[in-house]
Design a protein around this motif. Structure first.
Motif, PDB file in Angstrom:
ATOM      1  N   ARG A   1       6.291   2.948   5.243  1.00 20.73           N
ATOM      2  CA  ARG A   1       6.486   2.100   4.076  1.00 20.73           C
ATOM      3  C   ARG A   1       6.635   0.637   4.495  1.00 20.73           C
ATOM      4  NH1 ARG A   1      11.409   5.097   1.192  1.00 20.73           N
ATOM      5  NH2 ARG A   1      12.111   5.091   3.369  1.00 20.73           N
ATOM      6  N   ASP A   2       6.208  -0.250   3.606  1.00 21.50           N
ATOM      7  CA  ASP A   2       6.316  -1.691   3.841  1.00 21.50           C
ATOM      8  C   ASP A   2       7.403  -2.256   2.933  1.00 21.50           C
ATOM      9  OD1 ASP A   2       4.137  -1.807   5.676  1.00 21.50           O
ATOM     10  OD2 ASP A   2       2.766  -1.668   3.979  1.00 21.50           O
TER      11      ASP A   2
ATOM     12  N   GLY B   1       0.789  -1.225   0.000  1.00 20.27           N
ATOM     13  CA  GLY B   1       0.000   0.000   0.000  1.00 20.27           C
ATOM     14  C   GLY B   1       0.817   1.269   0.000  1.00 20.27           C
ATOM     15  N   SER B   2       1.992   1.235   0.596  1.00 24.07           N
ATOM     16  CA  SER B   2       2.797   2.453   0.625  1.00 24.07           C
ATOM     17  C   SER B   2       3.263   2.835  -0.773  1.00 24.07           C
ATOM     18  CB  SER B   2       3.999   2.288   1.553  1.00 24.07           C
ATOM     19  OG  SER B   2       4.906   1.302   1.065  1.00 24.07           O
TER      20      SER B   2
ATOM     21  N   VAL C   1       8.787 -11.053  10.655  1.00 31.19           N
ATOM     22  CA  VAL C   1       8.701  -9.613  10.404  1.00 31.19           C
ATOM     23  C   VAL C   1       9.664  -8.931  11.362  1.00 31.19           C
ATOM     24  CG1 VAL C   1       7.222  -7.565  10.405  1.00 31.19           C
ATOM     25  CG2 VAL C   1       6.304  -9.764   9.655  1.00 31.19           C
ATOM     26  N   PHE C   2      10.339  -7.895  10.871  1.00 35.68           N
ATOM     27  CA  PHE C   2      11.375  -7.232  11.660  1.00 35.68           C
ATOM     28  C   PHE C   2      11.204  -5.717  11.564  1.00 35.68           C
ATOM     29  CE2 PHE C   2      12.810 -11.264  10.119  1.00 35.68           C
ATOM     30  CZ  PHE C   2      13.486 -11.840  11.189  1.00 35.68           C
ATOM     31  N   LEU C   3      11.578  -5.034  12.642  1.00 35.73           N
ATOM     32  CA  LEU C   3      11.570  -3.579  12.642  1.00 35.73           C
ATOM     33  C   LEU C   3      12.963  -3.049  12.356  1.00 35.73           C
ATOM     34  CD1 LEU C   3       9.288  -2.646  15.678  1.00 35.73           C
ATOM     35  CD2 LEU C   3       8.663  -2.910  13.267  1.00 35.73           C
TER      36      LEU C   3
ATOM     37  N   GLU D   1      10.311   0.888  10.535  1.00 35.48           N
ATOM     38  CA  GLU D   1       9.388   0.371   9.545  1.00 35.48           C
ATOM     39  C   GLU D   1       9.503  -1.150   9.482  1.00 35.48           C
ATOM     40  OE1 GLU D   1       9.017   4.080   6.400  1.00 35.48           O
ATOM     41  OE2 GLU D   1      10.633   2.632   6.116  1.00 35.48           O
ATOM     42  N   GLU D   2       8.436  -1.803   8.987  1.00 35.38           N
ATOM     43  CA  GLU D   2       8.382  -3.262   8.985  1.00 35.38           C
ATOM     44  C   GLU D   2       9.055  -3.850   7.744  1.00 35.38           C
ATOM     45  OE1 GLU D   2       4.496  -4.805   9.547  1.00 35.38           O
ATOM     46  OE2 GLU D   2       4.368  -4.160  11.646  1.00 35.38           O
ATOM     47  N   TYR D   3       9.898  -4.836   7.978  1.00 36.73           N
ATOM     48  CA  TYR D   3      10.560  -5.579   6.918  1.00 36.73           C
ATOM     49  C   TYR D   3      10.176  -7.050   7.097  1.00 36.73           C
ATOM     50  CZ  TYR D   3      13.545  -1.582   5.741  1.00 36.73           C
ATOM     51  OH  TYR D   3      14.004  -0.353   5.332  1.00 36.73           O
ATOM     52  N   ALA D   4       9.493  -7.602   6.104  1.00 30.83           N
ATOM     53  CA  ALA D   4       9.059  -8.996   6.175  1.00 30.83           C
ATOM     54  C   ALA D   4       9.882  -9.841   5.217  1.00 30.83           C
ATOM     55  CB  ALA D   4       7.581  -9.104   5.824  1.00 30.83           C
TER      56      ALA D   4
END
Length: 378
Positions: A22-23, A8-9, A48-50, A56-59
């Motif tokens: 942002r994703d 979505g970002s 998932v990591f910050l 921001e989320e990093y998957a």
């Protein structure tokens, strides 16, 4: 290891909409490598990591397999060999299945499923058959259509209907339904959300109290007016439920576990709607009873919100009701302030006995309202 901005970002950025967070998807990494790079793990179902600085989320890139009914019935697989294409293929709509390496503005858009085309056409189209495995996507599609002003592709709407018919929506948990409804109610055109839910058949399963549904009906007219007035979630929710009686509202709110603020406002408006509509005709005594009955003495902000709901209902009812409402609203707010201005302690001390206090307070508040509104008598 490669990192891509996704979801979505990226969609909103391409539409020129504000982007708060942002994703990101990470391809070719293990959880251990992410931790070693300073990322903090937060995912429970999949990795998932910050980010250590931006948060921001990093998957990790992942695939999923349906194992049970409902949106929670999935097994996820995240591993370095999972490709970006495999990760994007499991997403809901094509406009959410685009990617850009490192999030660089000058990097080309990776568009494997026609997301750019659908973005330009302002259409929400499902990526593939896996869409049918997650009933939350019906709610998300309805909510996104309301937020973005997009249409649902005919083949996607047909798939939504099939998902409803086969009972997938019945597995949705109340909290998730409310979460998506609340976000859609906050959209610029929340009526679109209900239109999509009605067209997909999901509205009759999730909110049967609102059926038969009509975009031109009283509920949606009131909701549209509340949205145009810039009111918040509780007022919009209460406006959408305005045609219902208190028993139906209580049943709906209990089933969806609606938070107290929204539930209570919808109920207090439903219980006092006749007096609110007659605010320009009732006398000071009745106005005082309305303020007290709606708990305006203790909760003046909710009373004012109730007036806002009634205003949205009047605005949705047509020009005549809309033009008459301003005077009613001023009368109601003035009555509230006058009643709250009465010194209850002084009135109670002046009463002859404890049994006389309620009547003495009612008279004092009615007199204060009559004086504030320039009315004859109390």
């Amino acid at each position: 290891m490669k990192i891509y901005q996704v979801g979505g970002s990226l969609r909103d950025e391409l539409l020129g909409l504000p982007v708060a967070d942002r994703d990101w998807v990470v391809v070719g990494a293990t959880p251990e490598e992410m931790v070693e790079a300073g990322f903090r793990p937060v995912g429970r179902d999949f990795p998932v990591f910050l980010h250590p600085r931006t948060h921001e989320e990093y998957a990790l890139a992942r695939t999923e397999r349906k194992t049970a009914p409902g949106y929670a019935g999935f097994v996820f697989h995240a591993a370095p060999e999972v490709t970006l294409e495999e990760d994007l293929a499991r997403r809901d709509f094509t406009v959410n299945a685009m990617a850009r390496e490192d999030g660089r503005a000058d990097a080309p858009i990776i568009d494997l499923f026609g997301g750019v085309r659908d973005l330009r056409a302002r259409v929400l189209r499902h990526v593939g058959p896996a869409f049918a495995e997650d009933p939350v996507r019906i709610l998300r599609g309805a909510r996104l259509a309301a937020r973005l002003g997009f249409a649902i592709a005919p083949e996607t709407l047909a798939l939504m209907r099939a998902m409803t018919d086969n009972g997938e929506v019945d597995a949705l948990v109340a909290e998730r339904v409310w979460q998506e409804l609340a976000r859609g109610l906050g959209a610029a055109d929340p009526v679109t959300m209900f239109a999509v839910l009605a067209d997909s058949g999901a509205l009759a399963r999730l909110l049967p109290e609102l059926c038969p549904w009509s975009a031109d009906g009283a509920a949606m007219a009131a909701l549209r007016a509340a949205a145009c007035g810039g009111h918040g979630l509780a007022v919009r929710f209460a406006a959408a439920l305005a045609p219902l009686d208190p028993a139906a509202i209580e049943a709906l709110c209990a089933r969806l576990r609606v938070p107290g603020e929204a539930r209570d406002l919808a109920l207090v408006h439903a219980r006092h709607a006749p007096a609110l509509r007659a605010a320009d005709r009732i006398d000071a005594r009745a106005l005082a009873a309305l303020v007290r009955g709606a708990d305006g003495l203790r909760q003046p902000d909710r009373f004012r919100a109730m007036v806002d709901v009634a205003g949205a209902v009047a605005a949705g009812a047509g020009d005549a009701e809309r033009s008459a409402w301003d005077g009613k609203a001023r009368r109601l707010v003035a009555a509230l302030e006058a009643a709250r201005g009465v010194d209850a302690g002084a009135v109670a001390r002046a009463a002859g006995s404890p049994q006389e206090i309620p009547e003495a307070l009612a008279r004092a508040r009615a007199a204060a309202i009559a004086q504030a509104l320039g009315m004859q008598g109390s």
